[in-house]
Design a protein around this motif. Structure first.
Motif, short mmCIF file in Angstrom:
data_model
loop_
_atom_site.label_atom_id
_atom_site.label_comp_id
_atom_site.label_asym_id
_atom_site.label_seq_id
_atom_site.Cartn_x
_atom_site.Cartn_y
_atom_site.Cartn_z
N VAL B 11 0.93 -1.30 0.08
CA VAL B 11 -0.05 0.05 -0.10
C VAL B 11 0.93 1.16 0.03
CG1 VAL B 11 -1.53 1.43 1.44
CG2 VAL B 11 -1.77 -1.22 1.16
N PHE B 13 2.80 4.52 0.71
CA PHE B 13 3.18 4.94 1.90
C PHE B 13 2.45 6.33 2.36
CE2 PHE B 13 5.81 7.71 -0.62
CZ PHE B 13 6.02 8.96 0.07
N ASN B 14 1.59 7.03 1.46
CA ASN B 14 0.85 8.13 1.83
C ASN B 14 -0.71 7.73 2.04
OD1 ASN B 14 2.39 10.49 1.41
ND2 ASN B 14 2.56 10.14 -0.67
N VAL B 15 -0.78 6.31 1.98
CA VAL B 15 -2.51 6.10 2.30
C VAL B 15 -2.53 5.78 3.73
CG1 VAL B 15 -3.98 4.30 1.98
CG2 VAL B 15 -2.72 5.18 0.06
N LYS B 16 -3.38 6.20 4.10
CA LYS B 16 -3.92 5.74 5.84
C LYS B 16 -4.75 4.62 5.87
CE LYS B 16 -4.67 7.84 10.28
NZ LYS B 16 -5.34 6.67 10.97
N VAL B 17 -4.37 3.46 6.02
CA VAL B 17 -5.15 2.14 6.10
C VAL B 17 -6.22 2.30 7.01
CG1 VAL B 17 -3.47 1.11 4.87
CG2 VAL B 17 -3.66 0.77 7.34
N VAL B 19 -9.02 -0.10 9.08
CA VAL B 19 -9.14 -1.54 9.59
C VAL B 19 -10.53 -2.11 9.27
CG1 VAL B 19 -9.56 -3.15 11.27
CG2 VAL B 19 -7.62 -1.55 11.51
N ASN B 25 -8.90 -8.06 8.91
CA ASN B 25 -7.46 -7.41 8.29
C ASN B 25 -7.80 -5.92 7.86
OD1 ASN B 25 -4.91 -7.39 7.20
ND2 ASN B 25 -5.23 -9.02 6.03
N VAL B 26 -6.74 -5.24 7.34
CA VAL B 26 -6.96 -3.84 6.83
C VAL B 26 -7.46 -3.96 5.40
CG1 VAL B 26 -5.09 -2.62 8.34
CG2 VAL B 26 -4.71 -3.68 5.72
N ILE B 28 -7.75 -3.06 1.98
CA ILE B 28 -6.88 -2.53 0.84
C ILE B 28 -7.40 -2.71 -0.62
CG2 ILE B 28 -4.52 -2.98 2.15
CD1 ILE B 28 -4.04 -5.38 0.48
N ILE B 120 6.64 -1.66 4.49
CA ILE B 120 5.91 -0.62 5.31
C ILE B 120 4.46 -1.25 5.59
CG2 ILE B 120 7.27 1.35 4.63
CD1 ILE B 120 4.91 2.21 2.64
N ASP B 121 4.16 -2.37 5.27
CA ASP B 121 2.74 -2.79 5.53
C ASP B 121 2.93 -3.91 6.80
OD1 ASP B 121 4.46 -4.84 4.15
OD2 ASP B 121 2.66 -5.37 2.69
N GLU B 221 -6.93 -4.79 14.68
CA GLU B 221 -7.63 -3.77 15.30
C GLU B 221 -7.03 -2.42 15.06
OE1 GLU B 221 -8.37 -4.84 19.79
OE2 GLU B 221 -6.53 -5.93 19.08
N GLU B 222 -8.15 -1.40 15.22
CA GLU B 222 -7.87 0.12 15.23
C GLU B 222 -6.77 0.11 16.50
OE1 GLU B 222 -8.40 2.80 13.43
OE2 GLU B 222 -10.02 2.05 12.01
N PRO B 223 -5.69 1.19 16.42
CA PRO B 223 -4.90 1.39 17.62
C PRO B 223 -6.02 2.22 18.54
CG PRO B 223 -4.38 2.65 15.73
CD PRO B 223 -5.12 1.60 15.21
#
Lengths: 309, 249
Positions: B11, B13-17, B19, B25-26, B28, B120-121, B221-223
């Motif tokens: 994904v 690096f500028n994308v905020k994924v 959940v 999963n996230v 995508i 970075i994933d 999960e979401e943080p």
């Protein structure tokens, strides 16, 4: 079975990251051994024996281990690995370097940068620069793990009385050689363990202006940090970098000056207890995570804040 | 000598994924994908070694679905000579990727493998070290400078507290850190040229590798969200809040 923690040290002092890793180990079992592999590191082995909760210290002393070369460190760990159900490394540059090598040799998956232990085979770890937390279960007989040190409170450095047992150091693999080291000198607290961190971003403008952070950091007893933009621009040395690809910090107080707050930076600091952001741009994403935000020119704020403390 | 450069499609690096709501999963789907930034640095370094006549051929390799071909085309547009795709729809974890890469190394016999230090994933930071272990080659992780001298490579590494330099006997594995170089932009003519470069597709079965995941993801999960902060009007208020409300100074 027992738990093995690989100590991090510079042959003289036990690095505090080891204490956090031992703390994680105490959640997995009560027979915790610490491996001190180094050269002339007797003092480190003694210090590791004094850590609360440690039941045995294995001390391997030899020239081959003097500089923590991955090939030799890995061989040293493999020599005793069969005695342990869990092998834990701190998720520092040294731990990250060696742990996967050990895991591959044992033919097990490595679990990186855990932030919580759910059970002996289930762990939580951040993925996507901390934007999601995955709970993973390992099916391997042995677990090789790196521990995010800021996620576990350090174990008391005193109170233990573990015996130190000497083990033979491995022979030098000969395929790699240490050439030299360039240590960035600093009288300030170590960034990843500091209670207060003062960070500068691209907003500082140049390396000269970065010095303006020093009086404030001195007053607060803080470590200095930097965003990637500031490091890339040459304003600050690269070991100051806070973020996904730099250091992960979780201090009591994090002060960000002129930092916009890119995803990759937030990944390194958003577990700080209190975050303060000073930025000219009211739209900067850093304000989305800051407990206290001040929209102002940092060059006005810095002297005023330093004087007010 | 030959250099092998493994690259991963991730994904952007500028994308905020986000959940997924079922926490499996996230999400995508329909998200912009690109080459892992550390891998771009690895490709760039390999190309620079070739431009300095240290290296004769640069081979890019990727493991994953058919769409990874795009990532390999990007690597070839930067300058890689040819590519290998180990194609599978299975979930790949670092140990499996390291084994697949070892199979490619055994076949291609490169003297140097340059990987990114982490993707970075999954943020694992494992594959390079694992590959070095499986091959029994020396490793230099987090490289900020790479110099090949005869049958050795000298690498400056970014470590906690500063820099250290080590010298490895070739063949060796190197993983890149951010400051190793600045990857070049790909130009349109090079993108067109990359379409004609050879891209070989193999399967994990052909490589003789079992890619069964060892780690099972139970939940994503979401943080924990931080509670909304406040904007203070001036320094005096800030100091007062830090002293009396947050009690951190």
């Amino acid at each position: 079975m027992s738990i093995l923690v690989i100590a991090e040290h510079d042959n003289q002092l036990l690095n505090s990251a080891t204490l956090n890793t031992v703390a994680a180990a105490t959640q997995l079992g009560d027979d915790i051994h610490v491996l001190v592999a180094g050269s002339g590191a007797q003092a480190v082995a003694q210090a590791a024996g004094a850590v609360a909760g440690v039941s045995k210290v294995l001390h391997a002393d030899g020239e081959s281990l003097a500089n923590g070369l991955a090939e030799n460190m890995c061989a040293q760990v493999l020599g005793i690995a069969s005695n342990y159900s869990h092998i834990l490394f701190p998720a520092t540059s040294a731990g990250k370097n060696v742990a996967p090598r050990v895991a591959a040799k044992l033919d097990v998956a490595q679990i990186s940068d855990i932030i919580a232990i759910v059970s002996a085979d289930t762990f939580k770890r951040p993925i996507y620069a901390g934007n999601a937390i995955a709970t993973v279960e390992s099916s391997d007989a042995q677990k090789v793990i790196t521990v995010r040190t800021t996620a576990f409170d350090p174990q008391a450095a005193e109170g233990g009385n573990a015996a130190v047992e000497s083990i033979a150091a491995v022979a030098d693999a000969g395929s790699s050689r240490f050439v030299g080291r360039e240590v960035a000198h600093s009288d300030r607290p170590e960034l990843s363990g500091a209670a207060v961190v003062v960070t500068g971003g691209r907003g500082l403008g140049n390396a000269e202006n970065f010095k303006l952070l020093e009086p404030l950091a001195d007053k607060l007893g803080a470590a200095l940090g930097a965003s990637r933009a500031a490091v890339d621009a040459g304003y600050a040395p690269n070991d100051w970098q806070v973020g996904q690809t730099g250091k992960i910090v979780a201090p009591q107080l994090y002060l960000a000056f002129g930092v916009s707050g890119a995803i990759q930076h937030l990944a390194g600091m958003k577990d700080s207890k209190v975050i303060v952001a000073i930025n000219k741009d009211p739209e900067a994403p850093i304000f989305g995570v800051a407990d206290y935000g001040l929209v102002a020119d940092l060059f006005d704020v810095l002297p005023e804040l330093t004087n007010a403390l | 000598m030959k250099v092998l450069v493994p690259v991963k499609r991730v994904v952007d690096f500028n994308v905020k994924v986000r959940v997924k709501s079922d926490q499996s999963n996230v999400d995508i789907a329909n998200v912009k994908m690109s080459m892992n930034p550390f891998d771009e640095i690895a490709v760039e370094e390999a190309i620079r070694l070739k431009e300095n006549s240290v290296v004769s051929e640069v081979i890019a390799v990727s493991c994953g679905t058919a769409s990874c071909q795009e990532t390999l085309r990007t690597a070839m547009a930067i300058g890689a000579d040819r590519s290998v795709l180990v194609q599978t729809d299975a979930e790949l974890q670092p140990l499996a990727v390291a084994k697949l890469l070892k199979a490619v190394v055994d076949k291609e016999q490169p003297q140097l493998v340059i990987l990114g230090k982490q993707a970075i994933d999954d943020d694992a930071n494992q594959t390079g070290q694992m590959l070095a272990a499986l091959l029994d080659w020396p490793q230099a992780t987090f490289a900020s400078k790479v110099e090949v001298n005869g049958d050795r490579v000298e690498v400056t590494r970014e470590v906690d507290g500063g820099l250290e330099t080590i010298s490895l006997a070739l063949p060796a594995v190197v993983t890149t850190d951010l400051r190793l170089n600045e990857p070049r932009y790909v130009t349109l003519p090079n993108i067109m040229r990359a379409k004609k470069k050879p891209l070989e597709v193999i399967t994990p079965e052909e490589a003789g590798v079992d890619v069964t995941p060892r780690l099972k993801t139970l939940k994503v999960e979401e943080p924990p969200q931080r509670s909304a902060g406040i904007i203070v009007p001036d320094v005096a208020t800030l100091v007062e809040k830090l002293k009396n409300e947050a009690k951190v100074i």
